[in-house]
Design an enzyme around this catalytic site. Structure first.
Site, PDB file in Angstrom:
ATOM      1  N   CYS A 229     -33.306 -27.693 -49.814  1.00 48.94           N
ATOM      2  CA  CYS A 229     -31.917 -27.849 -50.216  1.00 48.94           C
ATOM      3  C   CYS A 229     -31.780 -28.197 -51.680  1.00 48.94           C
ATOM      4  CB  CYS A 229     -31.227 -28.924 -49.373  1.00 48.94           C
ATOM      5  SG  CYS A 229     -32.050 -30.514 -49.438  1.00 48.94           S
TER       6      CYS A 229
ATOM      7  N   GLY B 149     -30.884 -23.282 -51.011  1.00 49.10           N
ATOM      8  CA  GLY B 149     -30.470 -23.413 -49.623  1.00 49.10           C
ATOM      9  C   GLY B 149     -29.316 -22.485 -49.329  1.00 49.10           C
TER      10      GLY B 149
ATOM     11  N   ASN C 143     -32.375 -34.145 -50.642  1.00 47.36           N
ATOM     12  CA  ASN C 143     -33.326 -33.058 -50.841  1.00 47.36           C
ATOM     13  C   ASN C 143     -34.715 -33.613 -50.598  1.00 47.36           C
ATOM     14  OD1 ASN C 143     -34.786 -30.820 -51.647  1.00 47.36           O
ATOM     15  ND2 ASN C 143     -34.583 -31.257 -53.825  1.00 47.36           N
ATOM     16  N   GLY C 144     -35.406 -33.064 -49.613  1.00 53.67           N
ATOM     17  CA  GLY C 144     -36.758 -33.531 -49.317  1.00 53.67           C
ATOM     18  C   GLY C 144     -36.995 -33.582 -47.825  1.00 53.67           C
TER      19      GLY C 144
ATOM     20  N   TYR D 180     -42.249 -21.224 -57.929  1.00 50.18           N
ATOM     21  CA  TYR D 180     -41.287 -20.402 -57.200  1.00 50.18           C
ATOM     22  C   TYR D 180     -39.914 -21.027 -56.988  1.00 50.18           C
ATOM     23  CZ  TYR D 180     -39.165 -17.856 -53.282  1.00 50.18           C
ATOM     24  OH  TYR D 180     -38.303 -17.174 -52.480  1.00 50.18           O
TER      25      TYR D 180
END
Length: 485
Positions: free
Chosen positions: A16, A42, A117-118, A257
């Site tokens: 995300c 996301g 996020n994580g 990436y």
């Protein structure tokens, strides 16, 4: 439903992206713009929560930011000068609206919203303990554990409750939290997931990537440091570091990436790093060929670096259409086969009779690489060589990346020659772990502490993995039983 993009179904996916702004006119509209810039992180769902000084307002929806937050009535329903938002690709929890963030709850101190996020790698254990003590969960997301830990903390102030909650977590987290007292932004002590701070006039902004600051015309101030909590309230921005000094290990795959190439991660241009990786790959794995061809779009910067270092011409041998929807119904094998070419197609006139070098960022299951190599052969390529701008992905990620279980990772089952045979390439090579660090300007030797989390390549996980350790034996058995056919 099946994706029309043959190159998207075999990629590692970041979970995300988060974006928050404090003290801005129509804050929710600014958040929507920021989330547009983070859409690549996301694409499953999006949400925004705002605070108008008296009440919290939320709108969450499945799908992209566009279509959900480009309507005036939605933005008008999110009033206030403070707002935060989230784009989601789930790695924990089902695909359902109840798991879409920001998550919100009314605590004894008032409303509390969190965008995360994580991945909390001990979330299952914490959840069991909280349920045993009487907590009632409304989602299956690991993020909700944070809310319950804050709610049940015995400390007096909200900030102390928040710190108490964070100290019980393991894994990776970058958080933006909203409370009636202000906005909190923090990163885990290792800084595995990114978070930056910016300014737009008097407004303070937090975002997963600098590109989100660029889109709204904000200035980059600095990264939120690993283990740091930044507290923004009326008239003040202050910082505390409750975890002490810990050697940081930010995710190396952000450079390979995840992040957009026009972002700055850990003070370094992602685009420049990817070109440097490609150049290092050309040094380590040269090949006698006629063309260097990127796998669009993520392979482009590395392919430019490879071409410049090797002297082999760079060409767009795979053409991507940007006008195809994400999914469509495929009623049979023939239509399914044709659907592969809707979004990407070989530039046949360029490729016929040529020896080509394909540059991609990674190989996960190998299904994508197999399709790409076959596409080149069908277009008449004389030879097809593949070069990968990361080391072999042999291990799963437990820090917020959607990685297949290890038994499904091609590099966990086969050596490089075996992988080359599987994808039917004339040759296959990956950049070395040392070469990847060199492209980043770092060192990766046994006597040097790693500057990044590179566990997906090395198996060197920087934290304990409480939840995974409980199911690891079954995963190992499946890996032993799995065979490539």
């Amino acid at each position: 439903m099946l994706t029309t993009n043959p190159f998207d179904d075999d990629k590692l996916r970041e979970e995300c992206g988060v974006f928050g702004i404090y003290d801005a006119e129509t804050a929710s509209a600014v958040v929507a713009l920021g989330l547009h810039a983070l859409q690549h992180r996301g694409q499953e769902a999006a949400g925004i929560t705002s605070w108008d000084g008296a009440h919290f307002h939320s709108h969450r929806a499945m799908g992209h930011v566009a279509g959900n937050f480009d309507r005036d009535d939605i933005i008008r329903g999110l009033p206030g000068r403070v707002a935060c938002g989230h784009v989601r690709y789930s790695t924990t929890g089902e695909t359902a609206l109840r798991n879409v963030q920001p998550l919100f709850a009314e605590l004894s101190s008032g409303g509390f919203a969190v965008a995360h996020n994580g991945n909390i790698s001990n979330a299952m254990k914490l959840r069991r303990e909280l349920v045993r003590r009487g907590s009632i969960f409304q989602s299956t997301s690991d993020t909700e554990v944070i809310i319950h830990l804050v709610a049940t903390s015995t400390y007096r102030t909200l900030l102390d409750k928040f710190i108490d909650a964070l100290k019980q977590l393991e894994g990776a987290y970058s958080l933006i939290c909203m409370t009636p007292e202000g906005m909190l932004a923090c990163r885990d002590p290792l800084g595995i997931r990114p978070l930056v701070m910016g300014k737009l006039g008097d407004s303070t902004i937090f975002a997963s990537e600098t590109v989100a600051l660029d889109v709204i015309g904000a200035d980059y101030v600095r990264d939120v440091e690993p283990g740091e909590i930044v507290i923004v309230s009326e008239g003040s921005v202050r910082s505390i570091k409750p975890f002490g000094t810990i050697h940081p290990r930010p995710c190396i795959f952000e450079h390979v990436y995840f992040s957009r190439p026009d972002s700055i991660v850990d003070g370094t241009s992602v685009y420049d790093v990817r070109k440097a990786i490609g150049a290092q790959l050309a040094i380590e794995a040269p090949v006698d060929a006629d063309l260097v061809i990127p796998v669009p779009d993520s392979g482009v910067p590395a392919a430019i670096g490879y071409a410049q270092q090797s002297g082999i011409p760079f060409e767009l041998g795979i053409i991507r259409s940007h006008y195809v929807g994400r999914t469509f119904i495929q009623p049979g094998d023939q239509v399914r086969h044709l659907g592969v070419k809707l979004k990407h197609n070989a530039n046949r006139a360029l490729i016929a009779g040529k020896r080509v070098v394909l540059i991609d960022d990674s190989i996960v299951r190998g299904t994508t690489s197999l399709k790409i190599v076959q596409m080149m052969r069908d277009a008449g390529a004389a030879e097809v060589h593949m070069r990968i701008a990361s080391p072999p992905t042999r291990h799963s990620c437990f820090y917020g990346v959607d990685t297949p279980e290890r038994a499904k990772l091609l590099a966990a089952k086969l050596d490089v020659p075996g992988m080359s045979d599987y994808i039917h390439a004339d040759s296959l090579a990956f950049v070395s772990i040392g070469g990847l660090y060199k492209a980043l300007g770092h060192d990766r030797r046994a006597e040097v502490r790693p500057q990044h989390c590179d566990a997906c390549f090395t198996g060197d996980y920087p934290t304990t993995l409480t939840d995974q350790d409980e199911i690891a034996p079954a995963d190992q058995l499946s890996l032993l039983a799995e065979r490539v056919v």
